[in-house]
Design an enzyme around this catalytic site. Sequence first.
Site, PDB file in Angstrom:
ATOM      1  N   CYS A 111     -10.802 -48.561 -21.639  1.00 15.44           N
ATOM      2  CA  CYS A 111      -9.414 -49.012 -21.498  1.00 15.44           C
ATOM      3  C   CYS A 111      -9.397 -50.431 -20.962  1.00 15.44           C
ATOM      4  O   CYS A 111      -8.454 -51.174 -21.171  1.00 15.44           O
ATOM      5  CB  CYS A 111      -8.679 -48.081 -20.561  1.00 15.44           C
ATOM      6  SG  CYS A 111      -9.571 -47.845 -19.043  1.00 15.44           S
ATOM      7  N   GLU A 151      -2.660 -42.958 -16.384  1.00 16.09           N
ATOM      8  CA  GLU A 151      -3.320 -44.247 -16.652  1.00 16.09           C
ATOM      9  C   GLU A 151      -3.442 -44.342 -18.159  1.00 16.09           C
ATOM     10  O   GLU A 151      -4.030 -43.461 -18.790  1.00 16.09           O
ATOM     11  CB  GLU A 151      -4.688 -44.301 -15.964  1.00 16.09           C
ATOM     12  CG  GLU A 151      -4.623 -44.235 -14.437  1.00 16.09           C
ATOM     13  CD  GLU A 151      -3.776 -45.329 -13.811  1.00 16.09           C
ATOM     14  OE1 GLU A 151      -3.642 -46.422 -14.404  1.00 16.09           O
ATOM     15  OE2 GLU A 151      -3.200 -45.091 -12.723  1.00 16.09           O
TER      16      GLU A 151
END
Length: 541
Positions: free
Chosen positions: A327, A293
């Site tokens: 993020c 990720e």
Amino acid sequence: MNNSIFTFPQPANEPVKSYLKGSPEREALEKELKRQSNTVIDIPLIIGGKEVRTENTGTVIMPHDHKHVLATYHKAGEKEVKMAIDAAMKAHEEWSQTDWTVRAAILLRAAELIAGKYRALLNAATMLGQSKNIYQAEIDSACELIDFLRYNVAFASKIYGIQPKSSQACINSVEYRALEGFVFAVSPFNFTSIASNLNMSPVLMGNTTLWKPATTAILSNYYLMQIYMEAGLPAGVVNFLPGSGATIGKYAIESPHLAGIHFTGSCATFNTLWKQVGENVGHYVSYPRLVGETGGKDFIFVHPSADVKEVANAAFCGSFEFQGQKCSAASRMYIPESMWQDVLEIMKQDAKEVKMGDVCDHDNYINAVIDEASFDNIASYIEYARNAADAEVVMGGKCDKSKGFFVEPTVIQTTNPHFKSIQEEIFGPVLTVYVYKDEEVDKAVELCDTTSPYGLTGAVFGRDRVAVQKIADKLRYAAGNFYINDKPTGAVVGMQPFGGSRASGTNDKAGGEYNLIRWVIPRVIKETLVPATDYKYIYMK
Ligand code: NAD
């Protein structure tokens, strides 16, 4: 041998504590903040359950008071990586065969320890070492971390229960084997919960790991390692290896026993790991599973029918909480010109009210960014915008690293839809805004979809639900986690499994069963009850 067929039900999410003045959780936390602020601990490597000190050391500091040292840590080199691989391979023999409910019990015990006895310890370490305020630490190192541990046990129940059909003549089953080798877990600085999950989801499925923690999160990560051990995790199941990513990565990836990489961090690092695996392909026992990720350039798209206050609040909280170092943090916004000045006014008012500083002063909403490299990088984007003809810094923009790495919540407005700061991930409290003409919604949606290489999170705001749906459809591939009338941050385990595609990663959705399935290699077993004895087809007899 316990022969029960056991299913763990879906748990409830861990409640977020209030930390009101005078509450027991606030008192415990204050005490722990003081204790950790007044000690300098020595952090060893932990290999095969044993502490290892290399005397090649670095220091852990407070980002909001960078002269304050919290710990020294020892760095792993080639020898220690190889020791850790041996320890992980040895532990694999027993751990991969251990009844999965025993593995689950260890994770659930870790969750209970963190929810109770060690909540203050882990939250304080996350606050001091990663510069999070109480709330940001509580939703990370307590709630999300606990949720990952508890929910994954329920998800594993589901996976083990997926079995093929049998018949009168044969019994069919799937054995969900752990991967054949070790998993290399490489974790980022920004979430203690992610660091935990990168290890514990493969571990739950019977794997063993080499854990490379982010240097700027070593304090909380080390305490976490100790909690896993207290919860009963056997020696060698997780091997804790602080040090240089490049050094540890090189020797871990060269091993033929690398069975998977579980990574969260930047695209640049994941691309490096992927290339290194590619260079070694053909040399591994199995094709390693690559789960990563990575970065984001998360957006808020505002339709002209949206509510001004709702948009302003989402833009403020979504962009600036934890200094924009999520993020999922909003870092670009597309907004119609009829609304922009009103939204900006509210954001400026909020910015005037919020305080920035030390995590131990609980009035501070904004704390420091993680380190000097990150501070310099963020400041360079703000400086670039200041000097550009097609952009303007319309809010904030002050940066000061004299005591801690502080960057004000900043808004850049640009007339260029491909301006540098609207395309590239900055990972700081900087929102870039492109103002479009109200009648050019479709053109703006197209820009939103095609401007950045990422596809992590995004939000659309609007009261016209039909128009919102059309936008959502056009932005189908722009985000793996998509929000309607909400900020693009704050995914909750069990409710919004998390991850993105395009340049944002492999989208294996942490906090869902999809992630766990990557850490097993199924073996299908067919048992024939009465085997045939004659080769002839029926019509030949
Ligand atoms: P980073 O890539 O700098 O570091 C991540 C980890 O990789 C660290 O442990 C680091 O030491 C290690 N590393 C660096 N180079 C290495 C190498 N050559 N070999 C092996 N390991 C190496 O990322 P960061 O600064 O810690 O975290 C911020 C990034 O993480 C941002 O890009 C953010 O978007 C991303 N992130 C993504 C998600 C998500 O779910 N998509 C979640 C959190 C953070």
